[in-house]
Design an enzyme around this catalytic site. Structure first.
Site, short mmCIF file in Angstrom:
data_model
loop_
_atom_site.label_atom_id
_atom_site.label_comp_id
_atom_site.label_asym_id
_atom_site.label_seq_id
_atom_site.Cartn_x
_atom_site.Cartn_y
_atom_site.Cartn_z
N ARG A 183 -2.54 21.83 -14.66
CA ARG A 183 -1.54 20.80 -15.00
C ARG A 183 -1.81 20.18 -16.37
NH1 ARG A 183 1.24 16.07 -11.26
NH2 ARG A 183 2.59 15.30 -12.93
N LYS A 189 7.70 23.18 -14.03
CA LYS A 189 6.85 22.03 -13.69
C LYS A 189 6.50 22.05 -12.21
CE LYS A 189 5.77 17.33 -14.48
NZ LYS A 189 6.01 16.08 -15.14
N HIS A 227 0.01 10.20 -27.65
CA HIS A 227 -0.36 8.94 -27.02
C HIS A 227 -1.07 8.01 -28.01
CE1 HIS A 227 -0.16 10.63 -22.63
NE2 HIS A 227 1.01 10.53 -23.22
N LYS A 272 3.49 11.52 -11.50
CA LYS A 272 2.62 10.68 -12.34
C LYS A 272 3.32 9.34 -12.50
CE LYS A 272 -0.08 13.76 -15.24
NZ LYS A 272 -0.30 14.25 -16.61
N HIS A 301 0.60 15.82 -26.27
CA HIS A 301 0.48 14.44 -25.78
C HIS A 301 -0.83 13.77 -26.21
CE1 HIS A 301 3.89 15.77 -23.51
NE2 HIS A 301 4.01 14.62 -22.86
N ARG A 355 0.82 -1.24 0.00
CA ARG A 355 0.00 0.00 0.00
C ARG A 355 0.84 1.27 0.00
NH1 ARG A 355 -3.55 -3.18 3.23
NH2 ARG A 355 -5.20 -3.88 1.85
N GLU A 388 -3.96 17.14 -11.50
CA GLU A 388 -4.40 17.50 -12.85
C GLU A 388 -5.90 17.72 -13.00
OE1 GLU A 388 -2.08 15.83 -16.24
OE2 GLU A 388 -4.05 15.34 -17.04
N GLU A 419 10.37 17.71 -24.99
CA GLU A 419 9.57 18.07 -23.81
C GLU A 419 9.91 19.49 -23.32
OE1 GLU A 419 7.01 16.63 -22.40
OE2 GLU A 419 7.10 14.48 -22.76
N ASN A 433 0.21 18.67 -20.98
CA ASN A 433 -0.14 17.63 -21.94
C ASN A 433 -0.15 18.10 -23.38
OD1 ASN A 433 -0.95 14.88 -21.09
ND2 ASN A 433 -1.87 16.11 -19.47
N HIS A 448 9.01 8.39 -26.70
CA HIS A 448 7.89 9.24 -26.28
C HIS A 448 8.07 10.69 -26.75
CE1 HIS A 448 4.76 11.07 -23.97
NE2 HIS A 448 5.62 11.75 -23.23
N1 GLY Z 1 4.05 14.73 -18.13
C1 GLY Z 1 3.04 15.66 -17.80
C2 GLY Z 1 2.77 15.77 -16.35
O1 GLY Z 1 3.55 15.30 -15.54
O2 GLY Z 1 1.77 16.31 -15.97
#
Ligand code: GLY
Length: 350
Positions: free
Chosen positions: A231, A217, A242, A130, A238, A108, A227, A172, A235, A255
């Site tokens: 946040r 960030k 994706h 994330k 992305h 956990r 998010e 990025e 993206n 990526h």
């Molecule tokens: N990679 C985007 C984020 O961490 O929100």
């Protein structure tokens, strides 16, 4: 330099501060054979702990799945890690995503730290909590928000990266510039691409790229850890990337390369919506190409591509959300894009 991420349990990102870990309990290092071969000996000299285990998994986004997580968890059980143990993710974004996920569900939740060895992981994946894996339906659809206890970025690790990995990491950073700070675009445009892509640029360049990204960030994640708002801006590119990664089974693009194509696709949409000029689209396309990044992907089935947007984690209540530059240096969240305009922008890629 140190940057604090001010989430519920705040932590620091250390940039070129050196690394010396003295830990009371057991430590497991999650890595892959390539990183282990290049850097593990060096890392081991800097860690003191009760007992140390190495968990090595296959290298590559195509192995970022639940079966590798099971393998990692089995090894954690085998090593009898307990709730006081520490997991260290030592590698690129795939390793930090999986390490964080395994740490978040083992007994956990146990502590973990990230030691990123790729530019992409330094500027994005290793910071912000994330975690997760891909499955048949899409990228990162299974995962948790689970913050590390600390992140240690060392530019020395970047010197062994290949050209594609450096380009992917820079993608990025270009994302950050387009969404948050157009002045950074001028800085990136001035970087000598030839030296950079051979990992022969001055250390200050790597440090500025990492420091700026981490600062931006950290600010965003501190405001919106899970998010639900701002946040989402991270993206940008992305939503498209994706789908491309999933359609190509995580084998054709790194990526960051898929993000580069995704940014070009998003810019086309921004243009069709009147939010970005043709010159701005061209400027970014040229910048991506200068750093050997792809900007084009052939969409085989535009309707399948369109349907895949609804599995994006930002989509809700049958509405797709796009992150678009409007203009360069300012990202917006756009949710009412008419289907006809979206399809028209995708037609550039068929
Ligand atoms: N990679 C985007 C984020 O961490 O929100």
């Amino acid at each position: 330099m140190q940057v604090e991420v001010k989430v519920k349990n705040p932590y620091k990102v250390f940039i070129n501060e050196g690394l010396n870990l003295n830990f009371k309990g057991k430590v497991a290092i999650l890595t892959n054979p390539k990183i282990a071969g290049l850097h593990l000996k060096n890392l081991l000299e800097k860690i003191e702990c009760e007992e140390l285990f190495i968990i090595s998994v296959k290298d590559g986004e195509e192995y970022k799945n639940l079966s590798t997580i099971e393998e990692i968890l089995n090894q954690m059980c085998n090593s009898k890690l307990d709730r006081k143990s520490l997991l260290i993710s030592f590698g690129g974004g795939v390793i930090s995503d999986m390490g964080g996920f395994a740490a978040s569900i083992y007994q956990r939740g146990i502590k973990f730290i990230n030691i990123p060895t790729t530019l992409l992981a330094c500027v994005d994946a290793a910071v912000g909590g994330k975690t997760g894996v891909n499955n048949h339906f899409g990228k990162n659809l299974i995962g948790t928000f689970y913050q590390p206890k600390a992140v240690y970025c060392e530019s020395a690790f970047l010197r062994t990266l290949g050209q594609r990995e450096l380009s992917a990491g820079l993608a990025e950073f270009i994302k950050m510039a387009i969404i948050f700070d157009a002045n950074l675009l001028d800085f990136i445009e001035k970087i000598d691409a030839k030296n950079f892509l051979k990992a022969q640029c001055e250390d200050e360049i790597f440090i500025k790229i990492i420091a700026k990204s981490v600062e931006l960030k950290a600010k965003i994640v501190s405001k919106d850890e899970k998010e639900s708002g701002v946040r989402m801006l991270l993206n940008y590119g992305h939503t498209f990337a994706h789908i491309i990664e999933n359609e190509t089974h995580y084998k054709s693009y790194l990526h960051g390369e898929a993000v580069a194509i995704g940014m070009n696709m998003a810019n086309h949409l921004s243009y069709e919506l009147g939010l970005l000029s043709e010159e701005e689209c061209e400027r970014i396309k040229n910048l991506l190409q200068k750093f050997a990044l792809p900007t084009y992907y052939k969409i085989e089935n535009i309707h399948e591509f369109y349907q895949a947007f609804f599995l994006d984690k930002k989509s809700a209540n049958h509405k797709i959300r796009f992150i678009l530059p409007a203009p360069l240096g300012k990202g917006i969240i756009k949710e009412d894009v008419p289907k006809s305009i979206l399809l028209k922008s995708l037609e550039h890629f068929i």
